[in-house]
Design a protein around this motif. Structure first.
Motif, PDB file in Angstrom:
ATOM      1  N   MET A  87       0.846  -1.198   0.000  1.00 65.48           N
ATOM      2  CA  MET A  87       0.000   0.000   0.000  1.00 65.48           C
ATOM      3  C   MET A  87       0.883   1.249   0.000  1.00 65.48           C
ATOM      4  O   MET A  87       1.775   1.380   0.817  1.00 65.48           O
ATOM      5  CB  MET A  87      -0.907  -0.021   1.236  1.00 65.48           C
ATOM      6  CG  MET A  87      -1.907   1.130   1.291  1.00 65.48           C
ATOM      7  SD  MET A  87      -3.197   0.954   0.049  1.00 65.48           S
ATOM      8  CE  MET A  87      -4.168   2.410   0.379  1.00 65.48           C
ATOM      9  N   PHE A  88       0.651   2.151  -0.966  1.00 65.25           N
ATOM     10  CA  PHE A  88       1.444   3.365  -1.078  1.00 65.25           C
ATOM     11  C   PHE A  88       0.812   4.494  -0.259  1.00 65.25           C
ATOM     12  O   PHE A  88      -0.402   4.593  -0.139  1.00 65.25           O
ATOM     13  CB  PHE A  88       1.524   3.822  -2.539  1.00 65.25           C
ATOM     14  CG  PHE A  88       2.238   2.864  -3.439  1.00 65.25           C
ATOM     15  CD1 PHE A  88       3.610   2.740  -3.384  1.00 65.25           C
ATOM     16  CD2 PHE A  88       1.536   2.082  -4.341  1.00 65.25           C
ATOM     17  CE1 PHE A  88       4.282   1.866  -4.228  1.00 65.25           C
ATOM     18  CE2 PHE A  88       2.196   1.214  -5.178  1.00 65.25           C
ATOM     19  CZ  PHE A  88       3.563   1.101  -5.115  1.00 65.25           C
ATOM     20  N   ALA A  89       1.656   5.360   0.333  1.00 57.15           N
ATOM     21  CA  ALA A  89       1.157   6.615   0.881  1.00 57.15           C
ATOM     22  C   ALA A  89       0.771   7.514  -0.293  1.00 57.15           C
ATOM     23  O   ALA A  89       1.335   7.414  -1.379  1.00 57.15           O
ATOM     24  CB  ALA A  89       2.239   7.275   1.722  1.00 57.15           C
ATOM     25  N   ARG A  90      -0.207   8.401  -0.094  1.00 59.33           N
ATOM     26  CA  ARG A  90      -0.627   9.281  -1.189  1.00 59.33           C
ATOM     27  C   ARG A  90       0.511  10.221  -1.560  1.00 59.33           C
ATOM     28  O   ARG A  90       1.214  10.748  -0.700  1.00 59.33           O
ATOM     29  CB  ARG A  90      -1.851  10.097  -0.781  1.00 59.33           C
ATOM     30  CG  ARG A  90      -3.139   9.277  -0.732  1.00 59.33           C
ATOM     31  CD  ARG A  90      -4.345  10.183  -0.556  1.00 59.33           C
ATOM     32  NE  ARG A  90      -4.557  11.044  -1.717  1.00 59.33           N
ATOM     33  CZ  ARG A  90      -5.257  10.680  -2.796  1.00 59.33           C
ATOM     34  NH1 ARG A  90      -5.773   9.468  -2.879  1.00 59.33           N
ATOM     35  NH2 ARG A  90      -5.427  11.519  -3.787  1.00 59.33           N
ATOM     36  N   MET A  91       0.694  10.390  -2.850  1.00 59.21           N
ATOM     37  CA  MET A  91       1.726  11.294  -3.353  1.00 59.21           C
ATOM     38  C   MET A  91       1.147  12.685  -3.555  1.00 59.21           C
ATOM     39  O   MET A  91      -0.030  12.840  -3.890  1.00 59.21           O
ATOM     40  CB  MET A  91       2.276  10.791  -4.694  1.00 59.21           C
ATOM     41  CG  MET A  91       3.172   9.579  -4.601  1.00 59.21           C
ATOM     42  SD  MET A  91       3.786   9.111  -6.252  1.00 59.21           S
ATOM     43  CE  MET A  91       4.794  10.533  -6.662  1.00 59.21           C
ATOM     44  N   LYS A  92       1.988  13.686  -3.366  1.00 61.28           N
ATOM     45  CA  LYS A  92       1.590  15.037  -3.717  1.00 61.28           C
ATOM     46  C   LYS A  92       1.474  15.128  -5.241  1.00 61.28           C
ATOM     47  O   LYS A  92       2.186  14.439  -5.966  1.00 61.28           O
ATOM     48  CB  LYS A  92       2.626  16.046  -3.214  1.00 61.28           C
ATOM     49  CG  LYS A  92       2.693  16.170  -1.704  1.00 61.28           C
ATOM     50  CD  LYS A  92       3.703  17.225  -1.298  1.00 61.28           C
ATOM     51  CE  LYS A  92       3.221  18.615  -1.642  1.00 61.28           C
ATOM     52  NZ  LYS A  92       4.114  19.675  -1.094  1.00 61.28           N
ATOM     53  N   PRO A  93       0.583  15.968  -5.739  1.00 63.83           N
ATOM     54  CA  PRO A  93       0.533  16.180  -7.192  1.00 63.83           C
ATOM     55  C   PRO A  93       1.881  16.679  -7.706  1.00 63.83           C
ATOM     56  O   PRO A  93       2.634  17.343  -6.991  1.00 63.83           O
ATOM     57  CB  PRO A  93      -0.559  17.241  -7.354  1.00 63.83           C
ATOM     58  CG  PRO A  93      -1.379  17.137  -6.115  1.00 63.83           C
ATOM     59  CD  PRO A  93      -0.430  16.753  -5.022  1.00 63.83           C
ATOM     60  N   ILE A  94       2.162  16.365  -8.965  1.00 63.63           N
ATOM     61  CA  ILE A  94       3.379  16.822  -9.635  1.00 63.63           C
ATOM     62  C   ILE A  94       2.953  17.659 -10.837  1.00 63.63           C
ATOM     63  O   ILE A  94       2.142  17.209 -11.650  1.00 63.63           O
ATOM     64  CB  ILE A  94       4.243  15.642 -10.105  1.00 63.63           C
ATOM     65  CG1 ILE A  94       4.682  14.795  -8.915  1.00 63.63           C
ATOM     66  CG2 ILE A  94       5.464  16.137 -10.880  1.00 63.63           C
ATOM     67  CD1 ILE A  94       5.330  13.484  -9.307  1.00 63.63           C
ATOM     68  N   MET A  95       3.482  18.875 -10.927  1.00 64.11           N
ATOM     69  CA  MET A  95       3.139  19.734 -12.062  1.00 64.11           C
ATOM     70  C   MET A  95       4.372  20.005 -12.917  1.00 64.11           C
ATOM     71  O   MET A  95       5.416  20.391 -12.407  1.00 64.11           O
ATOM     72  CB  MET A  95       2.551  21.068 -11.603  1.00 64.11           C
ATOM     73  CG  MET A  95       2.301  22.035 -12.767  1.00 64.11           C
ATOM     74  SD  MET A  95       1.677  23.667 -12.288  1.00 64.11           S
ATOM     75  CE  MET A  95      -0.087  23.352 -12.344  1.00 64.11           C
ATOM     76  N   PHE A  96       4.227  19.797 -14.230  1.00 65.44           N
ATOM     77  CA  PHE A  96       5.257  20.174 -15.190  1.00 65.44           C
ATOM     78  C   PHE A  96       4.937  21.572 -15.719  1.00 65.44           C
ATOM     79  O   PHE A  96       3.929  21.772 -16.401  1.00 65.44           O
ATOM     80  CB  PHE A  96       5.318  19.179 -16.348  1.00 65.44           C
ATOM     81  CG  PHE A  96       5.846  17.832 -15.958  1.00 65.44           C
ATOM     82  CD1 PHE A  96       7.188  17.632 -15.725  1.00 65.44           C
ATOM     83  CD2 PHE A  96       4.984  16.749 -15.815  1.00 65.44           C
ATOM     84  CE1 PHE A  96       7.681  16.390 -15.364  1.00 65.44           C
ATOM     85  CE2 PHE A  96       5.468  15.503 -15.454  1.00 65.44           C
ATOM     86  CZ  PHE A  96       6.817  15.322 -15.221  1.00 65.44           C
ATOM     87  N   CYS A  97       5.776  22.542 -15.372  1.00 63.91           N
ATOM     88  CA  CYS A  97       5.710  23.874 -15.961  1.00 63.91           C
ATOM     89  C   CYS A  97       6.913  24.038 -16.885  1.00 63.91           C
ATOM     90  O   CYS A  97       7.762  23.159 -16.961  1.00 63.91           O
ATOM     91  CB  CYS A  97       5.710  24.944 -14.873  1.00 63.91           C
ATOM     92  SG  CYS A  97       4.159  25.045 -13.961  1.00 63.91           S
ATOM     93  N   ALA A  98       6.993  25.167 -17.576  1.00 64.31           N
ATOM     94  CA  ALA A  98       8.061  25.295 -18.568  1.00 64.31           C
ATOM     95  C   ALA A  98       8.577  26.712 -18.685  1.00 64.31           C
ATOM     96  O   ALA A  98       7.934  27.677 -18.259  1.00 64.31           O
ATOM     97  CB  ALA A  98       7.577  24.806 -19.931  1.00 64.31           C
ATOM     98  N   THR A  99       9.752  26.807 -19.282  1.00 64.48           N
ATOM     99  CA  THR A  99      10.351  28.107 -19.562  1.00 64.48           C
ATOM    100  C   THR A  99       9.728  28.755 -20.793  1.00 64.48           C
ATOM    101  O   THR A  99       9.919  29.942 -21.041  1.00 64.48           O
ATOM    102  CB  THR A  99      11.863  27.959 -19.780  1.00 64.48           C
ATOM    103  OG1 THR A  99      12.094  27.014 -20.838  1.00 64.48           O
ATOM    104  CG2 THR A  99      12.542  27.466 -18.511  1.00 64.48           C
ATOM    105  N   GLY A 100       8.992  27.983 -21.586  1.00 62.55           N
ATOM    106  CA  GLY A 100       8.358  28.511 -22.789  1.00 62.55           C
ATOM    107  C   GLY A 100       7.473  27.460 -23.422  1.00 62.55           C
ATOM    108  O   GLY A 100       7.422  26.303 -22.981  1.00 62.55           O
ATOM    109  N   SER A 101       6.768  27.838 -24.475  1.00 58.13           N
ATOM    110  CA  SER A 101       5.885  26.907 -25.177  1.00 58.13           C
ATOM    111  C   SER A 101       6.679  25.821 -25.898  1.00 58.13           C
ATOM    112  O   SER A 101       7.826  26.028 -26.292  1.00 58.13           O
ATOM    113  CB  SER A 101       5.026  27.667 -26.192  1.00 58.13           C
ATOM    114  OG  SER A 101       4.184  28.587 -25.541  1.00 58.13           O
ATOM    115  N   ASP A 102       6.067  24.663 -26.057  1.00 56.82           N
ATOM    116  CA  ASP A 102       6.636  23.545 -26.818  1.00 56.82           C
ATOM    117  C   ASP A 102       7.960  23.052 -26.237  1.00 56.82           C
ATOM    118  O   ASP A 102       8.837  22.585 -26.951  1.00 56.82           O
ATOM    119  CB  ASP A 102       6.823  23.946 -28.290  1.00 56.82           C
ATOM    120  CG  ASP A 102       7.000  22.723 -29.199  1.00 56.82           C
ATOM    121  OD1 ASP A 102       6.388  21.681 -28.923  1.00 56.82           O
ATOM    122  OD2 ASP A 102       7.774  22.827 -30.172  1.00 56.82           O
TER     123      ASP A 102
END
Length: 481
Positions: A1-16
């Motif tokens: 059984m896993f402990a709940r993970m925090k959400p992970i967000m991918f942001c970026a320095t620019g588009s594409d």
């Protein structure tokens, strides 16, 4: 059984920079490692969309990510979708349904923004109750300071979700040190603390040559470099942006069935062609050049977010005449969705759903007329065609009516009209069906000995992507954030 993970967000320095593809990879990796992930992007801007089983419309990238995660696709994964109709206006899709057209100026003003923010947060909360973890995706650059107050999708959403943010940068463009350092330095102290790592994407060459660069980047930015992901060309994942379509080879190839997809200004759902593009018998390219159309065996008019505007452009750049000429020469012509509407006698828009033009003559290759209306059709479909069960989905405004009952009955029942080497359909994904592909290619090629299970093929590509990213990303460090 896993402990709940925090959400992970991918942001970026620019588009594409590769946020979407990395989110897809992580969804697959998490699923392989026993988690139950789901994707989320609060606000997306794309013409390439998808219809959920309950008839809601979301961005294609989140549908792909949900497939990689092995979960059912739902509108909460992308509660706000903007579909550009011109350089200044977009159709706004909220929770899977259109709520009207807005200019960029009015949309990014503060009135009504909190209602949209509330809808995005509620969608995230519903997902978070069912899945663990949520793999989130930002949009564009995180350092657009003039838009920070109105931002619904980047760090304000990460803050609400309690997400760890990973900054993605595209080293293939150059300027990696400045873009990473600047993107982090321009944040206020509270937002800066959200950024827990950097991923350098699209690296070409020997990664060892960047060892010193990694150390410099970690020192000046104050966060670890979690991975350096090499550029790849041998993994095929459906894309959301059409920026690279025009780069594909236009030169006709001997021994292949040459298919020209007309490159419309407002082209939508170009992933319709991913499956047939990978058929070994086919050479497919995108073009708005009349010579390229002349050299094709099959010419396809794809979907469009602005049918009348794109039809107007076809008449002025010579492509309309080239398509009609190709038909007279015995070539096969096919139209999908907006491209299907263009094949008729005319497209009428008396209610100005698309713009100020009320009527535009079509190519007259099918005896039908299309009337635009405000009600949007979004649904998955399953239907019988020549004894085969085919599947796809519809996203369109407008109702098309034929002069003759046979064609109208064909459209209503079989969803595909076929007259005198002209095919027309509202069904996106029609070319994912092997049986229809064989029918389309039959005049030009023998039947394929290899029966391609496209769904199985896509799952194999998700696994290849996960293997590639897992090899170059410090997964354990990512988990330990």
């Amino acid at each position: 059984m896993f402990a709940r993970m925090k959400p992970i967000m991918f942001c970026a320095t620019g588009s594409d920079a590769g946020k979407s593809i990395l989110a897809t990879a992580l969804c697959r990796i998490l699923r392989q490692d026993g988690y139950h992930p789901a994707p989320f992007k609060a606000q997306n801007m794309a013409l390439n969309s998808y219809v959920t089983p309950d008839g809601c419309e979301i961005g294609r990238a989140q549908a792909v990510q949900a497939e990689a995660a092995g979960v059912e696709i739902e509108s909460d994964m992308n509660p706000i979708l903007l579909k550009p109709q011109s350089d200044h206006t977009s159709q706004v899709i909220l929770n899977g349904h259109p709520i009207g057209n807005r200019s960029a100026y009015s949309y990014f003003r503060n009135e009504g923004r909190e209602d949209l923010r509330k809808a995005a947060c509620e969608a995230f909360d519903r997902l978070a109750r069912k899945y663990d973890p949520i793999v989130m995706e930002g949009a564009g650059s995180i350092s657009e300071l003039n838009l920070k107050r109105q931002d619904l999708v980047n760090l304000p959403m990460a803050k609400y979700a309690g997400a760890n943010v990973v900054l993605v940068t595209d080293i293939d463009r150059g300027g990696v040190f400045a873009s990473c350092y600047g993107s982090i330095a321009l944040q206020d102290e509270e937002d800066r603390k959200l950024i827990k790592g950097i991923i350098i994407n699209k690296f070409r060459g020997d990664i060892r040559l960047f060892d010193e660069g990694r150390q410099i980047l970690e020192r000046i930015c104050g966060v670890p470099v979690l991975g350096i992901i090499p550029y790849f060309t041998d993994i095929h994942i459906e894309e959301e942006d059409s920026v690279e379509l025009a780069q594909k080879s236009h030169e006709a190839m001997q021994g292949k069935v040459n298919i020209a997809v007309v490159l419309l200004k407002h082209i939508s759902n170009f992933t319709d062609f991913d499956r047939i593009e990978n058929d070994s018998r086919v050479h497919l390219y995108y073009t708005n050049n009349v010579i390229d159309i002349d050299h094709a065996d099959i010419v396809i008019l794809p979907g469009s977010k602005s049918t009348i505007d794109d039809l107007y452009e076809l008449r002025h750049n010579g492509c309309a005449q080239a398509i009609i000429r190709a038909h007279r020469q015995g070539k096969t012509i096919m139209g999908i969705c907006g491209g299907f509407q263009m094949l008729g006698i005319d497209v009428c828009d008396p209610e100005h759903i698309e713009g100020y033009i009320e009527r535009m003559p079509g190519l007259s290759l099918l005896p039908m007329s299309t009337m635009m209306n405000s009600e949007k059709t979004t649904r998955q479909v399953e239907f019988s065609h020549h004894g085969n069960i085919l599947r796809g989905y519809e996203i369109h405004n407008g109702i098309s009516s034929f002069d003759d009952e046979v064609s109208q009955d064909m459209l209503n029942k079989e969803k595909i009209v076929h007259r005198h080497r002209v095919y027309g359909t509202y069904v996106h994904g029609i070319l994912d069906n092997q049986e229809f592909v064989e029918e389309l290619l039959a005049p030009y090629s023998n039947k394929s000995d290899e029966v391609v299970d496209y769904q199985k093929y896509k799952q194999q590509q998700y696994d290849k992507l996960a293997d590639h990213v897992r090899q170059h990303l410090d997964i354990s460090r990512l988990y330990n954030l």
